[in-house]
Design a protein around this motif. Structure first.
Motif, PDB file in Angstrom:
ATOM      1  N   GLU A  30      36.679  43.802  39.280  1.00  0.00           N
ATOM      2  CA  GLU A  30      37.291  43.150  40.431  1.00  0.00           C
ATOM      3  C   GLU A  30      36.280  42.795  41.526  1.00  0.00           C
ATOM      4  N   PRO A  35      36.896  35.195  41.246  1.00  0.00           N
ATOM      5  CA  PRO A  35      38.132  35.267  40.453  1.00  0.00           C
ATOM      6  C   PRO A  35      38.002  34.753  39.017  1.00  0.00           C
ATOM      7  N   THR A  56      36.256  37.344  36.850  1.00  0.00           N
ATOM      8  CA  THR A  56      37.177  38.444  36.567  1.00  0.00           C
ATOM      9  C   THR A  56      38.138  38.061  35.449  1.00  0.00           C
ATOM     10  N   GLN A  57      38.741  36.860  35.547  1.00  0.00           N
ATOM     11  CA  GLN A  57      39.677  36.399  34.513  1.00  0.00           C
ATOM     12  C   GLN A  57      39.010  36.365  33.148  1.00  0.00           C
ATOM     13  N   LEU A  84      38.001  28.483  41.268  1.00  0.00           N
ATOM     14  CA  LEU A  84      38.017  29.893  40.881  1.00  0.00           C
ATOM     15  C   LEU A  84      36.628  30.521  41.007  1.00  0.00           C
TER      16      LEU A  84
END
Length: 188
Positions: free
Chosen positions: A87, A91, A94-95, A114
């Motif tokens: 985390e 983003p 992370t995905q 993102l």
């Protein structure tokens, strides 16, 4: 008794109903296209070498080899055996990590929405722009291993106890796994 008042209906012009439905369909298509255009892009993951087992979760800490570049091929960051929380990155990164498996190698394309979005990223030493605003990013990632934070904390406690039992020999107190690892791509 009540009386019903009749209101005469005007006849519909020939072809007007079809034009009305075409207008409704055009408005629905335009609204759908606008909604699609405003959605942030999705992360594209290409498997170069398949991994095995489960995937890391947002609560895990990963160890990876990675190379980050812009779409034009300019490398802006890379690291070997880098350790960081899932985390603790942008983003899209992370995905992607949450869809990988231990031992796998992947090529990941992250849209600007993102990644860093409209914020440009500068080199802290030189002040030069490393990642221009609204840049899509490309990463090559090898997931070496991952563990839960609880496992990492337990390992660190055991290492501290061993150091205390040995009278602190072997390095400064508090030096643990991951010390000296290059910083991961940070969420901004």
């Amino acid at each position: 008794m009540t009386e019903i008042t009749r209101v005469p209906l005007q006849p519909i012009a020939k072809g007007a109903l079809a034009k009305l439905w075409l207008g409704v369909a055009a408005a629905a298509l335009a609204a759908g296209g606008l909604a699609w255009a405003t959605l942030p892009g999705s992360v594209d993951i290409e498997t170069i070498k398949a991994g095995t087992g489960p995937s890391p979760t947002i609560a895990d800490v990963v160890q990876i080899n990675y190379k980050g570049s812009l779409e034009n091929g300019k490398v802006f960051d890379q690291g070997e055996r880098a350790v960081f929380p899932v985390e603790g990155v942008i983003p899209g990164f992370t995905q992607a990590l949450e869809k990988m498996q231990r031992g796998g190698k992947y090529k990941v394309e992250i849209p600007a929405a993102l990644a860093y979005g409209a914020q440009e990223q500068r080199n802290p030493q030189t002040g030069a722009v490393e990642i221009p605003a609204n840049s899509d990013l490309v990463f090559e990632i090898e997931l070496i291993d991952f563990k839960s934070r609880a496992e990492i904390e337990a390992q660190m406690r055991m290492m501290q106890q061993l150091q205390q039992m040995q009278g602190g020999a072997g390095g400064p107190a508090g030096a643990g796994a991951g010390a000296g690892a290059p910083p991961p791509p940070q969420a901004q």
